[in-house]
Design a protein around this motif. Structure first.
Motif, mmCIF file in Angstrom:
data_model
loop_
_atom_site.group_PDB
_atom_site.id
_atom_site.type_symbol
_atom_site.label_atom_id
_atom_site.label_comp_id
_atom_site.label_asym_id
_atom_site.label_seq_id
_atom_site.Cartn_x
_atom_site.Cartn_y
_atom_site.Cartn_z
ATOM 1 N N ARG A 1 37.899 16.189 24.820
ATOM 2 C CA ARG A 1 36.467 15.975 24.978
ATOM 3 C C ARG A 1 36.068 14.793 24.098
ATOM 4 O O ARG A 1 36.563 14.648 22.996
ATOM 5 N N TYR B 1 32.630 12.230 22.814
ATOM 6 C CA TYR B 1 31.179 12.051 22.739
ATOM 7 C C TYR B 1 30.890 10.643 22.227
ATOM 8 O O TYR B 1 31.348 10.254 21.147
ATOM 9 N N SER C 1 35.711 12.955 19.157
ATOM 10 C CA SER C 1 36.597 13.423 20.224
ATOM 11 C C SER C 1 37.351 14.647 19.728
ATOM 12 O O SER C 1 37.553 14.831 18.519
ATOM 13 N N VAL D 1 27.146 14.220 18.829
ATOM 14 C CA VAL D 1 27.063 15.627 19.224
ATOM 15 C C VAL D 1 25.711 16.099 18.704
ATOM 16 O O VAL D 1 25.602 16.736 17.652
ATOM 17 N N VAL E 1 23.752 15.371 24.162
ATOM 18 C CA VAL E 1 24.433 16.480 24.830
ATOM 19 C C VAL E 1 23.564 17.736 24.778
ATOM 20 O O VAL E 1 22.553 17.786 24.072
ATOM 21 N N ASP E 2 23.988 18.728 25.536
ATOM 22 C CA ASP E 2 23.422 20.067 25.401
ATOM 23 C C ASP E 2 24.110 20.694 24.180
ATOM 24 O O ASP E 2 25.258 21.129 24.264
ATOM 25 N N ARG F 1 25.670 24.243 24.386
ATOM 26 C CA ARG F 1 26.882 24.314 25.192
ATOM 27 C C ARG F 1 28.064 23.671 24.478
ATOM 28 O O ARG F 1 29.150 24.260 24.394
ATOM 29 N N GLU F 2 27.877 22.458 23.968
ATOM 30 C CA GLU F 2 28.992 21.747 23.341
ATOM 31 C C GLU F 2 29.428 22.409 22.037
ATOM 32 O O GLU F 2 30.614 22.426 21.714
ATOM 33 N N VAL G 1 31.641 25.176 23.042
ATOM 34 C CA VAL G 1 32.975 24.681 23.412
ATOM 35 C C VAL G 1 33.813 24.446 22.164
ATOM 36 O O VAL G 1 34.976 24.875 22.078
ATOM 37 N N LEU G 2 33.227 23.752 21.185
ATOM 38 C CA LEU G 2 33.982 23.424 19.970
ATOM 39 C C LEU G 2 34.322 24.666 19.158
ATOM 40 O O LEU G 2 35.434 24.788 18.626
#
Length: 239
Positions: free
Chosen positions: A8, A10, A70, A129, A134-135, A138-139, A142-143
């Motif tokens: 991923r 950003y 990333s 981030v 970004v949202d 959500r991100e 993920v992390l």
């Protein structure tokens, strides 16, 4: 949803990039215009200053575009303006979304930023981030999920790092508390400082409400007292 969505990356959004470029161009013109039209400033001084300023603005734009965050199956990679950081999943102590203290004083900046905390307790900003790019919910999910899956089954929090992280959070909360109270008190303090100009007061009260005393001493007290109270209230030992 975990490490299966990795890698991923950003970076700055295109619209934000263009806005940043326009801001730099406008700022550069604002500086160069008086520099180039000032008759009292010799060309031997004006031109080197202009070159240095344009070079600095160019570097600032270039360095900002190179910033990124990333994540892959081994680590989070942070590329800042001056240095790179690699945070292995097993070394990360936490990943948090936090309010941006500058948001209340500037327009057009992110309200929410995401930081990762290293094994030494260091706080590392994850560029882009944030809620402008970004949202965040959500991100961050993920992390966090990737971190929990990739840090290893034998991972344990570092108690030394936890203490450092906690103390830093307490200090920052204390400063925010003091600054918040100071901002709320600006108008009342100004009114008190101006009161002797419009109202006849007894001599002792007139001296007490001297503008230097009210603004100087009052501002310090309004900042320090809430900050100290906040610090003492939160600086309890970790369980």
């Amino acid at each position: 949803m975990g490490y299966d969505v990795l890698p991923r990356e950003y970076r700055m959004k295109r619209n934000r990039m263009l806005a940043f470029l326009w801001a730099i161009a406008a700022g550069t013109l604002t500086v160069l215009a008086p520099l180039m039209t000032d008759d009292d400033l010799s060309a031997s001084v004006a031109y080197p200053l202009a070159i240095v300023w344009v070079a600095f603005m160019g570097w600032l734009f270039y360095a900002t575009l190179r910033c990124s965050t990333s994540a892959d199956i081994k680590a989070i990679h942070v590329r800042g303006m001056l240095r790179r950081r690699r945070l292995a999943w097993e070394d990360i102590q936490d990943i948090r979304a936090e309010a941006n203290p500058a948001a209340g004083m500037q327009s057009g900046v992110a309200d929410v930023l995401v930081h990762a905390y290293g094994r030494d307790g260091s706080k590392v900003l994850l560029p882009f981030v944030d809620d402008l790019h970004v949202d965040v919910e959500r991100e961050l999910g993920v992390l966090l999920t990737a971190w929990e899956e990739l840090r290893g089954e034998d991972w344990e929090p570092d108690l030394g790092a936890a203490v450092i992280i906690h103390r830093r959070a307490v200090r920052q909360a204390a400063v925010r508390s003091g600054l918040g109270c100071l901002m709320l008190a600006i108008i009342p303090l100004t009114a008190l400082a101006l009161l002797p100009l419009f109202v006849d007061l007894p001599g002792w009260l007139d001296s007490l409400l001297n503008p230097f005393v009210v603004i100087g001493v009052g501002s310090v007290l309004v900042f320090v007292l809430p900050a100290v109270a906040s610090y003492r209230g939160q600086s309890r030992p970790l369980p």
